[in-house]
Design a protein around this motif. Structure first.
Motif, PDB file in Angstrom:
ATOM      1  N   MET A   1     -11.931 -14.652  -2.236  1.00 16.83           N
ATOM      2  CA  MET A   1     -12.466 -13.791  -1.194  1.00 16.83           C
ATOM      3  C   MET A   1     -11.428 -12.719  -0.881  1.00 16.83           C
ATOM      4  N   PRO A   2     -11.848 -11.489  -0.691  1.00 13.61           N
ATOM      5  CA  PRO A   2     -13.219 -10.986  -0.861  1.00 13.61           C
ATOM      6  C   PRO A   2     -13.688 -11.153  -2.306  1.00 13.61           C
ATOM      7  N   PRO A   3     -15.025 -11.096  -2.549  1.00 14.15           N
ATOM      8  CA  PRO A   3     -15.552 -11.223  -3.910  1.00 14.15           C
ATOM      9  C   PRO A   3     -14.935 -10.193  -4.833  1.00 14.15           C
ATOM     10  N   SER A   4     -14.881 -10.529  -6.122  1.00 14.02           N
ATOM     11  CA  SER A   4     -14.162  -9.692  -7.085  1.00 14.02           C
ATOM     12  C   SER A   4     -14.690  -8.269  -7.137  1.00 14.02           C
TER      13      SER A   4
ATOM     14  N   GLN B   1     -10.625  -4.838  -2.323  1.00 15.61           N
ATOM     15  CA  GLN B   1      -9.620  -5.888  -2.248  1.00 15.61           C
ATOM     16  C   GLN B   1      -8.419  -5.453  -1.406  1.00 15.61           C
ATOM     17  N   PRO B   2      -7.821  -6.387  -0.650  1.00 15.40           N
ATOM     18  CA  PRO B   2      -6.579  -6.072   0.053  1.00 15.40           C
ATOM     19  C   PRO B   2      -5.444  -5.897  -0.944  1.00 15.40           C
ATOM     20  N   SER B   3      -4.433  -5.167  -0.540  1.00 11.77           N
ATOM     21  CA  SER B   3      -3.257  -5.025  -1.396  1.00 11.77           C
ATOM     22  C   SER B   3      -2.490  -6.337  -1.423  1.00 11.77           C
ATOM     23  N   ASP B   4      -1.608  -6.499  -2.407  1.00 15.28           N
ATOM     24  CA  ASP B   4      -0.811  -7.719  -2.476  1.00 15.28           C
ATOM     25  C   ASP B   4       0.016  -7.942  -1.217  1.00 15.28           C
ATOM     26  N   PRO B   5       0.703  -6.901  -0.663  1.00 17.84           N
ATOM     27  CA  PRO B   5       1.454  -7.118   0.577  1.00 17.84           C
ATOM     28  C   PRO B   5       0.559  -7.551   1.735  1.00 17.84           C
ATOM     29  N   GLU B   6      -0.641  -6.973   1.843  1.00 14.85           N
ATOM     30  CA  GLU B   6      -1.566  -7.373   2.913  1.00 14.85           C
ATOM     31  C   GLU B   6      -1.952  -8.850   2.749  1.00 14.85           C
ATOM     32  N   ARG B   7      -2.330  -9.215   1.518  1.00 14.32           N
ATOM     33  CA  ARG B   7      -2.756 -10.593   1.259  1.00 14.32           C
ATOM     34  C   ARG B   7      -1.624 -11.581   1.536  1.00 14.32           C
ATOM     35  N   GLN B   8      -0.419 -11.271   1.072  1.00 20.09           N
ATOM     36  CA  GLN B   8       0.692 -12.200   1.208  1.00 20.09           C
ATOM     37  C   GLN B   8       1.140 -12.347   2.665  1.00 20.09           C
ATOM     38  N   ALA B   9       1.108 -11.259   3.413  1.00 20.25           N
ATOM     39  CA  ALA B   9       1.480 -11.348   4.827  1.00 20.25           C
ATOM     40  C   ALA B   9       0.497 -12.216   5.592  1.00 20.25           C
TER      41      ALA B   9
ATOM     42  N   LYS C   1      -5.600 -10.238  11.466  1.00 18.04           N
ATOM     43  CA  LYS C   1      -6.761  -9.594  12.075  1.00 18.04           C
ATOM     44  C   LYS C   1      -7.157  -8.309  11.344  1.00 18.04           C
ATOM     45  N   PRO C   2      -6.196  -7.414  11.010  1.00 15.90           N
ATOM     46  CA  PRO C   2      -6.589  -6.203  10.289  1.00 15.90           C
ATOM     47  C   PRO C   2      -7.232  -6.504   8.928  1.00 15.90           C
ATOM     48  N   LEU C   3      -6.729  -7.513   8.242  1.00 18.46           N
ATOM     49  CA  LEU C   3      -7.311  -7.871   6.951  1.00 18.46           C
ATOM     50  C   LEU C   3      -8.746  -8.354   7.129  1.00 18.46           C
ATOM     51  N   LEU C   4      -8.978  -9.202   8.126  1.00 23.14           N
ATOM     52  CA  LEU C   4     -10.326  -9.718   8.373  1.00 23.14           C
ATOM     53  C   LEU C   4     -11.281  -8.580   8.737  1.00 23.14           C
ATOM     54  N   ASN C   5     -10.842  -7.697   9.616  1.00 21.40           N
ATOM     55  CA  ASN C   5     -11.716  -6.602  10.053  1.00 21.40           C
ATOM     56  C   ASN C   5     -12.060  -5.665   8.901  1.00 21.40           C
ATOM     57  N   THR C   6     -11.101  -5.447   8.006  1.00 19.40           N
ATOM     58  CA  THR C   6     -11.309  -4.483   6.921  1.00 19.40           C
ATOM     59  C   THR C   6     -12.120  -5.066   5.770  1.00 19.40           C
TER      60      THR C   6
END
Length: 833
Positions: free
Chosen positions: A81-84, A88-96, A31-36
């Motif tokens: 996504m998000p577009p280049s 961009q989310p951080s790697d830990p955010e993306r992987q979680a 949810k935090p990743l989507l909102n941000t």
């Protein structure tokens, strides 16, 4: 299966979560990743791609939510996504987030495993019907096509064997009745073996009015003369018919054709580039079928298969071929590597070499043709004598007669009658093959009743039996692929879903051969052992080694790459003469087929489809590509590529032609084709209020300028940033796949672009390097298309776990194409109803 990637996920908990825990983890990771990073484009005020994530449920409660979860996961895994250019989310955010989404999707599939997709009961499509008739009745279908008047099959995503799309209309039912009548009559042929006849033709070789006026005086019709190739526009001397034999052969059969011929003026005083011929090549003569009821014999006809082809010597020599001819068809001679459009060439020749011809008077087409033929030295083929003899048969009774009349065939034909016992016994064998399963008493009684009714109407026993066979071919048991289930489930698949051995043998046979199971498959089905994984894998390998697997290659490539539409937009004749002169249409198809066949045979990695250092060409195609010719003639050979622009599908002329309209190229059309067929990520349809984009405007201004306007429209940007770069990478290829550095308007072609994840490329070679490096999308896309083709149904998100299992197993095996086919056959969806 979908897996989180990177070291960050190694220590994440691998537990079966409760619904409340799933929601809690979703709220802290996804949810935090989507909102941000996502709701700006997929939120309350804007929903790009019809996706809204600010209200996304924290749990997967239905298939609609599953689709959203899977889309988000796929985009995060691909880093698209998000577009280049966005934050961009951080790697830990993306992987979680990836880990949590993967976990919830897996849990949902496990909880709903009992709800399975099922193949809709489907009928045979046109090519399956044609092949089935051929193999069931042992008919030669070189000329005969019982489906010629069938309506074209409806397709979905270019697949022509999806059950839900194969509607049976009243019109099609009427065509089935007509076809059944034709094929049974053709299979029975006649009760007495036809006598061998002989026809001799020594002179009076008239061909067509235009050149006959000249030949009357130049050759006195003492021999047939061929000039044009069959790809010419207004043919003159392209076809050599035997007008004295225009009625054709009296009965189906093999016929021996003896003819005395010579290659004339292979070495001539003219510039080979002017003529478009290669004097180092022997002349090639072909024989095609013709029927005077279908049109004039000196012109192209709808049905004219190439029956034989041979090289000719420069000296007069006798030749002999054995070909199959249907009743009413006559052989016609053709010049396979001859001249192109001699109607135009007559005048051009006289203008280019005026000193070799009499001074022109009026200079019209009639005078120019006469002078060119009388005094010129143009390449041509002369045929002096023709002898036709036949019909001949490999056996009598024929294989077709034995297939429908059974072991008592000879006695039945001799007596022209049949007992009811013989009928029932022969029907039992024939119907079992036609229905692709064992038949019961009720099945037999139904057809025997038809026969009895026809006998009461006054038909002879054999005529009534023939009508019974026609009823078999109109039965739903024949026209539809039955999918009965196994009374005992296997490997955790419930009995109501597992295909019976008979149904599995049909699915396997129609997948790899597009036709009925052979005796080996029927025996394994009868012993209920076909479903054993080891045996199923052995049979898959055996069938792939059989020449009948060419039907799979043709059918699948037609569906996956849309090759069946190659030529549907004929290239401009003035701009692309080579396409017609050298029969590049046929050569292009053959290259892609042989390339695919080689990958299967050698079990090479499927990434060769993306880029490869070899291909298959004949001399005309090699010349078109600008690579070293492999040898003379139309024979295809494997060649190594030093110029990697041609490696893989994206450098093959078949693909580049089918993605153009015959006149221009469009980066949008080609870009969409790559997204759909190579990456499996088709773009959304364009908004209704956006004007369509005209194709390449021939350099008056750049196509990039036009497309940039579309990208300036907010509703177009997301799709065109994916479409356009892929299409521009192919702009160096013209509408038939020839290489070009500039457009016709002389503006330089710019092929540079950037992928959605930010990776840049300069040209097609760069793009292919990126596609190979990021091959996962292609592997998944090809797996999905192959599984849909194999099962005859559309795939849904419920199939995703099975797709992931196949992809993982394929990775473990090394990505071989043959391995992929075997894994599809062994998969649960293939073995399930």
């Amino acid at each position: 299966m979908n897996q989180a990637t990177g070291d960050e996920t190694k220590n994440l908990p691998q537990i079966k979560t409760s619904s409340s825990l799933e929601s809690a983890l979703f709220l802290t990771t996804v949810k935090p990743l989507l909102n941000t990073y996502c709701t700006k484009c997929h939120g309350e005020t804007k929903q790009k791609g019809d996706r809204r994530f600010d209200t996304l449920d924290t749990e997967i409660r239905n298939d609609n939510t599953l689709v959203d979860f899977q889309d988000i996961l796929d985009q995060l895994n691909l880093s698209e996504m998000p577009p280049s250019k966005a934050e961009q989310p951080s790697d830990p955010e993306r992987q979680a987030a990836i880990h949590q989404l993967t976990l919830q999707i897996e849990q949902y599939h496990l909880q709903h495993a009992s709800v399975r997709n099922q193949t809709v009961l489907r009928r045979l499509n046109v090519r399956e019907y044609r092949n089935t008739i051929r193999d069931l009745l042992h008919l030669d279908t070189t000329i005969f096509d019982p489906t010629s008047v069938f309506p074209r099959d409806q397709t979905i995503e270019h697949l022509d064997n999806i059950g839900a799309e194969l509607i049976t209309s009243g019109h099609l039912l009427a065509r089935y009745l007509e076809a059944a009548e034709q094929v049974i009559d053709k299979a029975l042929l006649q009760t007495n073996k036809p006598s061998v006849q002989k026809w001799v033709f020594l002179d009076n070789f008239r061909q067509q009015p235009e050149i006959d006026k000249v030949h009357r005086h130049s050759s006195h019709f003492e021999h047939m003369i061929l000039y044009d190739v069959v790809g010419a526009d207004k043919h003159e001397g392209a076809y050599g018919p035997i007008l004295a034999f225009k009625e054709g052969v009296p009965v189906d059969g093999y016929y021996e054709i003896h003819f005395k011929a010579e290659a004339v003026n292979r070495m001539n005083p003219y510039d080979p580039n002017f003529l478009g011929t290669d004097p180092s090549e022997p002349f090639r003569l072909g024989i095609v079928a013709g029927n005077h009821l279908a049109g004039q014999l000196h012109k192209p006809q709808p049905v004219e298969p190439l029956l034989a082809v041979m090289d000719l010597t420069d000296a007069v020599k006798w030749y002999k071929v054995r070909v199959w001819l249907d009743a009413g068809f006559t052989p016609r001679f053709t010049f396979r590597n001859g001249l192109m459009d001699v109607r135009i060439l007559w005048s051009k020749l006289l203008r280019k070499y005026p000193e070799q011809f009499p001074k022109r008077k009026k200079g019209g087409i009639v005078e120019n043709r006469s002078n060119a033929i009388h005094y010129g030295k143009l390449p041509q083929i002369h045929i002096h004598e023709i002898v036709i003899e036949g019909p001949f048969y490999d056996s009598w009774p024929t294989a077709s007669q034995r297939a429908i009349l059974g072991p008592d065939c000879e006695q039945i034909l001799a007596s022209d009658s049949m007992t009811r016992k013989q009928m029932r016994e022969s029907l039992s064998v024939f119907m079992s093959r036609a229905y692709r399963r064992s038949v019961n008493s009720q099945d037999l009684d139904t057809i025997m009743q038809v026969i009895a009714t026809r006998q009461l109407a006054g038909l002879s026993p054999l005529e009534a039996y023939a009508d019974g066979l026609k009823a078999v071919l109109c039965s739903p048991n024949f026209l539809y692929l039955e999918e009965t289930t196994n009374p005992v489930g296997i490997e955790g698949i419930p009995p109501e879903s597992v295909l019976s051995s008979a149904a599995l043998s049909s699915r396997l046979s129609y997948f790899l051969w597009s036709s009925i199971p052979d005796q080996t498959l029927r025996d394994l089905a009868g012993s209920n052992t076909l479903s054993t994984p080891g045996i199923l894998e052995e049979q898959t390998l055996r069938m792939l080694r059989d020449d009948k697997s060419d039907a799979f290659i043709n059918g699948f490539l037609g569906s996956w790459l849309n090759l069946r539409d190659l030529g549907s937009s004929p290239p401009d004749r003035n701009q692309f003469r080579a396409f017609y002169h050298y029969d590049l249409d046929t050569a292009m198809r053959q290259e892609t087929r042989l390339f695919t066949k080689y990958l299967i045979r050698e079990n090479l990695r499927i990434v060769h489809f993306l880029d490869s250092d070899f291909t298959f060409v004949n001399k005309p195609l090699a010349r078109f590509y600008g690579i070293a010719a492999p040898g003379d003639g139309d024979d295809f050979q494997k060649v190594m590529l030093t110029d990697r622009r041609r490696g893989g599908l994206l450098g093959q002329a078949s693909i580049l032609t089918v993605t153009a309209n015959g006149i221009d190229t469009s980066p949008v059309v080609r870009g969409i084709w790559i997204l759909e067929n190579i990456l499996g990520t088709p773009p959304s349809p364009p908004p209704l209020d956006v004007e369509p984009l005209d194709p390449d405007i021939r350099g008056t201004k750049t196509i990039r300028d036009q497309l940039s306007k579309h990208r300036d429209v907010a509703s177009c940007y997301d799709c065109h940033r994916k479409i356009d770069p892929l299409g521009f990478a192919l702009e160096n290829f013209d509408p038939i796949g020839g290489w070009r550095d500039k457009y016709q308007g002389k503006s330089k072609i710019d092929t540079a672009g950037e992928m959605p994840n930010g990776e840049a490329f300069d040209d097609i070679a760069d793009l292919k390097r990126i596609l190979v490096k990021n091959k996962d999308l292609f592997v998944k896309a090809l797996t999905e298309k192959l599984l849909a083709y194999a099962t005859g149904r559309e795939l849904t998100y419920k199939d995703r776990p099975h797709i992931d299992e196949i992809v993982k197993a394929l990775h473990d095996r090394g990505y071989g194409l043959r391995d992929l086919i075997q894994l599809v056959v062994l998969s649960e969806p293939f073995r399930s109803k």
